[in-house]
Design a protein around this motif. Structure first.
Motif, PDB file in Angstrom:
ATOM      1  N   GLN A  93     140.484  -7.416  50.056  1.00  0.00           N
ATOM      2  CA  GLN A  93     140.974  -6.575  48.968  1.00  0.00           C
ATOM      3  C   GLN A  93     141.795  -5.411  49.500  1.00  0.00           C
ATOM      4  O   GLN A  93     142.857  -5.087  48.955  1.00  0.00           O
ATOM      5  CB  GLN A  93     139.792  -6.044  48.144  1.00  0.00           C
ATOM      6  CG  GLN A  93     139.063  -7.098  47.342  1.00  0.00           C
ATOM      7  CD  GLN A  93     137.914  -6.508  46.556  1.00  0.00           C
ATOM      8  OE1 GLN A  93     138.085  -5.594  45.760  1.00  0.00           O
ATOM      9  NE2 GLN A  93     136.711  -7.013  46.783  1.00  0.00           N
TER      10      GLN A  93
ATOM     11  N   CYS B  20     146.044  -4.653  49.090  1.00  0.00           N
ATOM     12  CA  CYS B  20     146.588  -3.389  48.597  1.00  0.00           C
ATOM     13  C   CYS B  20     147.490  -2.733  49.641  1.00  0.00           C
ATOM     14  O   CYS B  20     148.513  -2.123  49.297  1.00  0.00           O
ATOM     15  CB  CYS B  20     145.456  -2.441  48.206  1.00  0.00           C
ATOM     16  SG  CYS B  20     144.600  -2.911  46.695  1.00  0.00           S
TER      17      CYS B  20
ATOM     18  N   THR C   6     141.040   0.233  44.023  1.00  0.00           N
ATOM     19  CA  THR C   6     140.421  -0.828  44.812  1.00  0.00           C
ATOM     20  C   THR C   6     139.479  -0.255  45.860  1.00  0.00           C
ATOM     21  O   THR C   6     138.366  -0.761  46.060  1.00  0.00           O
ATOM     22  CB  THR C   6     141.494  -1.694  45.490  1.00  0.00           C
ATOM     23  OG1 THR C   6     142.300  -2.318  44.491  1.00  0.00           O
ATOM     24  CG2 THR C   6     140.856  -2.773  46.365  1.00  0.00           C
TER      25      THR C   6
END
Length: 286
Positions: A109, A113, A139
């Motif tokens: 994740q 990003c 996030t």
């Protein structure tokens, strides 16, 4: 860096179920455990150090895999009637795999990003920058929440049964489990980084658009801030000294490289963890 999961006790016991002269592979397991315990005594953390510890875990679990293939070891474990201890070993191996999965998801994740930010920073488009900065901070907040829950769960599920002198092999496997949890705790703490600032990322976006200089970490903090912390600080700590946009781009590049190294290490380690669990299941189910 040593945390609550890294309070590893060293056992010096003998077992009637094992030969008086330990097999060389068990001695090798002990050596890897000693090195990993030593690395856990440091008070600082960095992605390079965690990568070294992950590599150490790979070597440790490779030896464990080989040890579990020995007929004498399989016989000693298979004849064990301490069902609670056996179940704790199996449950522990499952929890380790769960924590490994959480670490991989957190890295993935964050990496996605990071790549999104790198792309929009190259284009210097304000609307896209604002969106990606918000996405990154959101996030990271979610990742930290998941990690906090995982660390709390690992602490609550630590094995507490006493080990008798008749169960030397289970003692060793429990030590392997404990040091593995300790390294994963250190890694998750590294990924989580510092507590995020409550300030909005919108002010940062304005600075990105209207100034040649953007927030960057304090120079005196750089010596101990890891790659995750540096990017978090650059994107959310609006009171620090500024630097040009290349500073954040370099930090993002460094973070992406660190994530890649960690991902590769965890992927290799996960294969060993799965192999060991399958072997334990086969031994205890026979």
């Amino acid at each position: 860096m040593a945390g609550s999961l890294s309070n590893i006790q060293s056992y010096h016991v003998r077992s009637n179920s094992l030969p008086s002269r330990p097999h060389p592979i068990t001695s090798e397991v002990d050596q890897h455990l000693t090195r990993l315990r030593s690395s856990q005594t440091t008070s600082s953390s960095s992605s390079s150090l965690i990568c070294l510890e992950i590599n150490g875990l790979q070597d440790l679990h490779d030896c464990v895999d080989k040890m579990l293939q020995l007929p004498l070891i399989q016989q000693a474990l298979g004849q064990d009637q301490q069902n609670k201890l056996v179940n704790e070993l199996l449950n522990g191996s499952l929890r380790i795999l769960d924590v490994s999965s959480i670490a991989k998801d957190s890295l993935l994740q964050t990496k996605e990003c990071v790549q999104g930010l790198q792309s929009v920073l190259r284009r210097r488009r304000g609307d896209e920058i604002s969106s990606e900065v918000k996405k990154y901070l959101t996030t990271r907040k979610s990742v930290k929440k998941t990690i906090k829950k995982a660390l709390k769960g690992s602490m609550e599920n630590k094995c507490s049964s006493k080990i008798s002198e008749e169960l030397e092999m289970i003692t060793m496997l429990r030590e392997v489990e404990a040091i593995t949890f300790a390294v994963f705790e250190s890694m998750l703490s590294l990924i989580s980084g510092p507590k995020a600032s409550s300030k909005s990322g919108w002010s940062l976006v304005s600075k990105l658009i209207h100034s040649k200089r953007i927030p960057c970490e304090e120079e005196d903090q750089e010596t101990y801030m890891n790659e995750f912390a540096k990017v978090d600080a650059a994107l959310s700590n609006l009171t620090s000294k500024s630097d040009n946009i290349i500073c954040v781009q370099n930090q993002l590049k460094e973070l992406e490289s660190s994530i890649q190294d960690l991902e590769e290490g965890i992927e290799c380690l996960s294969r060993h963890l799965i192999k060991s669990r399958v072997c334990l299941l086969n031994i205890f189910n026979n």
